[in-house]
Scaffold this motif. Structure first.
Motif, short mmCIF file in Angstrom:
data_model
loop_
_atom_site.label_atom_id
_atom_site.label_comp_id
_atom_site.label_asym_id
_atom_site.label_seq_id
_atom_site.Cartn_x
_atom_site.Cartn_y
_atom_site.Cartn_z
N VAL A 142 0.90 -1.12 0.07
CA VAL A 142 0.08 0.05 -0.15
C VAL A 142 0.92 1.07 0.10
CG1 VAL A 142 -1.75 1.34 1.30
CG2 VAL A 142 -1.99 -1.31 1.28
N ILE A 143 0.54 2.15 -0.84
CA ILE A 143 1.08 3.58 -0.97
C ILE A 143 0.03 4.64 -0.50
CG2 ILE A 143 2.13 5.53 -2.21
CD1 ILE A 143 3.55 3.24 -3.60
N SER A 144 -0.01 5.44 0.69
CA SER A 144 -0.72 6.32 1.01
C SER A 144 -0.49 7.36 0.07
CB SER A 144 -0.86 6.69 2.34
OG SER A 144 -0.87 5.76 3.31
N CYS A 145 -1.67 8.07 -0.20
CA CYS A 145 -1.48 9.61 -1.17
C CYS A 145 -2.44 10.72 -0.54
CB CYS A 145 -1.62 9.20 -2.44
SG CYS A 145 -3.35 8.84 -3.04
N SER A 146 -2.04 11.78 -0.23
CA SER A 146 -2.87 12.92 0.01
C SER A 146 -1.96 14.02 -0.18
CB SER A 146 -3.25 12.83 1.53
OG SER A 146 -3.86 13.68 2.08
N SER A 147 -2.88 15.13 -0.04
CA SER A 147 -2.26 16.56 -0.10
C SER A 147 -1.76 17.03 1.44
CB SER A 147 -3.33 17.76 -0.50
OG SER A 147 -4.48 17.55 0.25
N LEU A 148 -1.93 16.21 2.33
CA LEU A 148 -1.56 16.18 3.65
C LEU A 148 -0.28 15.62 3.89
CD1 LEU A 148 -5.27 15.77 5.77
CD2 LEU A 148 -3.99 18.03 4.94
N PHE A 149 0.60 16.20 4.32
CA PHE A 149 1.80 15.57 4.68
C PHE A 149 2.25 16.03 6.08
CE2 PHE A 149 6.52 14.61 3.57
CZ PHE A 149 6.35 13.19 3.50
N ASN A 150 1.85 15.89 7.09
CA ASN A 150 1.96 16.30 8.36
C ASN A 150 2.51 15.04 9.31
OD1 ASN A 150 -0.29 15.18 9.29
ND2 ASN A 150 -1.75 17.06 8.84
N TYR A 167 4.62 7.08 0.92
CA TYR A 167 3.63 7.97 0.91
C TYR A 167 3.97 8.99 -0.09
CZ TYR A 167 0.47 11.30 3.83
OH TYR A 167 -0.41 12.05 4.18
N ALA A 168 2.79 9.14 -1.05
CA ALA A 168 3.04 10.13 -2.22
C ALA A 168 2.10 11.38 -1.90
CB ALA A 168 2.50 9.39 -3.49
N VAL A 169 2.64 12.45 -2.29
CA VAL A 169 2.05 13.84 -1.86
C VAL A 169 1.27 14.38 -3.16
CG1 VAL A 169 2.50 16.25 -0.96
CG2 VAL A 169 4.01 14.22 -0.18
N LYS A 170 0.12 14.81 -3.08
CA LYS A 170 -0.68 15.13 -4.20
C LYS A 170 -0.25 16.70 -4.36
CE LYS A 170 -4.92 12.55 -4.14
NZ LYS A 170 -6.31 12.68 -4.03
N PRO A 171 -0.17 17.16 -5.72
CA PRO A 171 -0.31 16.50 -6.91
C PRO A 171 0.86 15.48 -7.04
CG PRO A 171 0.28 18.74 -7.39
CD PRO A 171 0.20 18.57 -5.92
N ILE A 172 0.51 14.50 -7.78
CA ILE A 172 1.50 13.18 -7.69
C ILE A 172 2.23 13.23 -9.12
CG2 ILE A 172 1.50 10.75 -7.83
CD1 ILE A 172 -0.71 10.51 -6.19
N ASN A 173 3.35 13.36 -8.90
CA ASN A 173 4.37 13.29 -10.20
C ASN A 173 4.35 11.67 -10.76
OD1 ASN A 173 6.86 12.46 -11.65
ND2 ASN A 173 7.33 14.85 -11.44
N THR A 174 3.78 11.40 -11.86
CA THR A 174 3.79 10.08 -12.18
C THR A 174 5.08 9.26 -12.45
OG1 THR A 174 2.00 10.61 -13.95
CG2 THR A 174 3.19 8.76 -14.29
N TYR A 175 6.11 9.88 -12.70
CA TYR A 175 7.52 9.28 -12.63
C TYR A 175 7.84 9.11 -11.24
CZ TYR A 175 7.03 11.05 -17.47
OH TYR A 175 6.61 11.36 -18.64
N LEU A 176 7.73 10.02 -10.53
CA LEU A 176 8.05 9.57 -9.10
C LEU A 176 7.17 8.44 -8.33
CD1 LEU A 176 8.61 13.27 -7.58
CD2 LEU A 176 10.25 11.63 -8.20
N LEU A 177 5.91 8.60 -8.86
CA LEU A 177 4.85 7.30 -8.55
C LEU A 177 5.53 5.82 -9.06
CD1 LEU A 177 2.51 6.33 -7.12
CD2 LEU A 177 1.17 7.04 -9.01
N VAL A 178 5.87 6.15 -10.20
CA VAL A 178 6.50 5.00 -10.98
C VAL A 178 7.81 4.19 -10.17
CG1 VAL A 178 7.48 3.67 -12.72
CG2 VAL A 178 5.34 5.13 -13.33
N GLU A 179 8.43 5.08 -9.57
CA GLU A 179 9.92 4.97 -8.93
C GLU A 179 9.28 4.38 -7.63
OE1 GLU A 179 14.19 6.55 -7.71
OE2 GLU A 179 12.62 7.66 -9.02
N LYS A 180 8.33 4.73 -6.83
CA LYS A 180 7.86 4.36 -5.72
C LYS A 180 7.12 2.99 -5.54
CE LYS A 180 6.89 8.79 -3.27
NZ LYS A 180 7.60 8.95 -2.17
#
Length: 564
Positions: A228-236, A251-264
């Motif tokens: 599981v990878i969590s994603c949100s505009s919140l990163f606290n 943890y992926a921060v929105k807005p999500i960069n596709t290439y960084l997501l692929v790497e994650k």
């Protein structure tokens, strides 16, 4: 508040094995444990007689006692115990045949007997645990001939924003992921009846659901073996701590960069991380080699034993150990000197060195660490526990190496690592008469992209191409950045014809991709030169020929691959 069924979701599917470093065990019955304790006393008594007398007849009696003990537990899957008794039988046989001196035989059998005695004082005794049957993370990944299709990685995107989820699905599909969007956790839960995805990208802020409920669901998925990878505009602090406690991979921060997501995703699933590890043991005692060869054969590692430092150093020309096990005291050289010699070779910078020694003093440990070693394991440690410690070291080292060795912009291997991988493959090709193929790629008209759209757009192109290349090759192959906009593909156990078909398929895919989502007019192609490594005596000559062919491809109109 909507009643959510996912909170009480019952998982009927067997949990997946998340790591080979956890050897699943099943304790045997108390009756068998009591019987073993009695048999061990008989074995100790027989060995005490043989040890005091140093006579062959008493050693034969001890060997017969070993055989009886082994037969008593032949029907149980006590792998570690079987291997221990087998090692003792081999040591007896060498002593009775005169291949080992009385002193050496006594030393070997003392060590092995102490393993059994010390382990029996533990609760539970690691030698009285049956091997489980769950899948091992250390599964071999042999290079296979190219096929035109393969099972894609399944990614589930759970996000109430349909536009975001749909866009991410489209982007991930460009990288050969099978991505599906779900607007709610309930919709996703229903889909599980048709099988599990490999990974879930889970938004933590959705209507009618608290973050506590989202993370409770994430934990259930993780317990089931789904990444599981969590994603949100919140990163606290609070959300990050909740994610850690739920066991999510990233943890992926929105807005999500596709290439960084692929790497994650690649990192979470540990793709392109070596799965079959190579271990070498250096010890002057043959019995130690035989014993640990048997111990490590219960997990899928490539194990090599050497009884002299000279033979080990010579073998490092064609071996690439992921971990070294060294004895500290040997006749002509000490382990500290060997550790220092290993650290002279930069390609072993990330390979842990672990000492097996009878000396557990703090000064000894500090001295070992100062010579470039990573850990010390007492020879009195029961073998199953040694196995767990070594494998834990292996996995962590492989994880660190996979990212330290990468080019930070593109996510592929950096120049030094791809060159070393190619050199190593050439050595292996000569030794095993294998075929490997090297392709040197260059992005067409890349300068125009930078000049017209800016260097940030150029960086996105390079990052996207790197991820495309990684997603398009097998785990046994290599992708690296040679420099600038040049990349190297290294196909292992592959013919020139197969490599050409695969590279052209990647090239066609590249021309169809939008590497910069905000500027869909940016499309790129690449040209390449392809060579079979077995045709060259050195890597510089192979790269020089690939570069010449690449130049010819550019002259012929670009967007093509040239072969000698």
């Amino acid at each position: 508040m909507v009643s959510l069924t996912f909170v009480t979701l019952a998982f009927s599917k067997t949990n997946r094995a998340c790591s080979a470093l956890q050897v699943n065990i099943i304790a045997i019955s108390e009756t068998v444990q009591r019987q073993y304790k009695a048999d061990l006393k008989t074995l100790v008594k027989s060995w005490s007689v043989a040890r005091r007398s140093a006579r062959k007849n008493d050693l034969k009696d001890f060997q017969a006692c070993l055989n009886d003990t082994s037969q008593n537990y032949a029907t149980y899957a006590l792998f570690a115990l079987h291997q221990m008794l087998h090692s003792m039988q081999l040591s007896c046989a060498r002593g009775l045949a005169g291949k080992d001196s009385v002193k050496q035989t006594t030393k070997d059998l003392d060590w092995l007997m102490n393993q059994l005695i010390r382990s029996n004082n533990l609760s539970p005794d690691p030698f009285l645990s049956e091997a489980g049957t769950s899948e091992s993370f250390l599964s071999k990944s042999p290079a296979k001939p190219w096929v035109h299709s393969h099972n894609p990685i399944k990614v589930a995107i759970v996000d109430d924003e349909k536009s975001v989820g749909g866009a991410l699905c489209a982007n991930l599909q460009q990288f050969a992921f099978e991505a599906t969007h779900y607007s709610s956790m309930i919709d996703f839960e229903h889909s599980l009846q048709n099988g599990d995805p490999d990974l879930v990208l889970l938004d933590i802020v959705m209507p009618n659901v608290s973050s506590e409920q989202v993370f409770a669901f994430a934990k259930q998925l993780c317990d089931r073996g789904i990444k599981v990878i969590s994603c949100s505009s919140l990163f606290n602090y609070d959300t990050r701590l909740q994610a850690v406690r739920a066991g999510v991979s990233d943890y992926a921060v929105k807005p999500i960069n596709t290439y960084l997501l692929v790497e994650k995703i690649t990192r979470a699933l540990r793709r392109h991380i070596k799965h079959t590890y190579q271990i070498v043991l250096l010890d002057d005692q043959e019995s130690m080699g035989e014993f640990y060869q048997a111990v490590f054969s219960q997990v899928d590692v490539d194990f090599h034993f050497f009884n002299t430092a000279e033979s080990l150093i010579a073998a490092m020309e064609y071996l690439q150990p992921d971990l070294f096990l060294l004895d500290r005291v040997m006749p002509s050289v000490n382990g500290l000197e060997v550790a220092a010699m290993i650290r002279q070779d930069a390609k072993f910078d990330f390979s842990p060195i672990v000492f097996l020694t009878a000396d557990e003093q703090l000064d000894t440990k500090l001295k070992i660490l100062s010579h470039g070693a990573d850990d010390l394991i007492a020879k009195t440690t029961p073998a199953p526990l040694v196995l767990e410690q070594v494998l834990a070291r292996l996995e962590r080292a492989a994880f660190i190496k996979s990212f330290v060795s990468k080019d930070p912009l593109t996510g592929v291997l950096n120049h030094g690592q791809i060159v070393e991988a190619a050199n190593q493959q050439m050595r292996l090709n000569k030794r095993h008469d294998n075929q490997s193929v090297l392709v040197l790629l260059d992005v067409d008209r890349f300068k125009q992209v930078n000049d017209t759209y800016g260097h940030s757009s150029g960086d996105l192109v390079l990052n996207g191409l790197g991820q495309l290349l990684l997603a398009s090759v097998r785990e046994t192959d290599y992708v690296g950045r040679y420099g600038g906009e040049e990349f190297v593909l290294l196909f292992v156990n592959c013919s020139v014809e197969q490599a050409l078909i695969k590279t052209n398929a990647i090239r066609e895919k590249c021309t169809q991709m939008h590497f910069v989502q905000s500027k869909p007019e940016i499309k790129v192609s690449f040209s390449g030169g392809l060579v079979g490594l077995e045709e060259f005596s050195s890597l510089p000559k192979a790269i020089s020929e690939a570069d010449r062919l690449l130049y010819l491809a550019k002259e012929a109109g670009r967007n093509q691959i040239k072969v000698a």
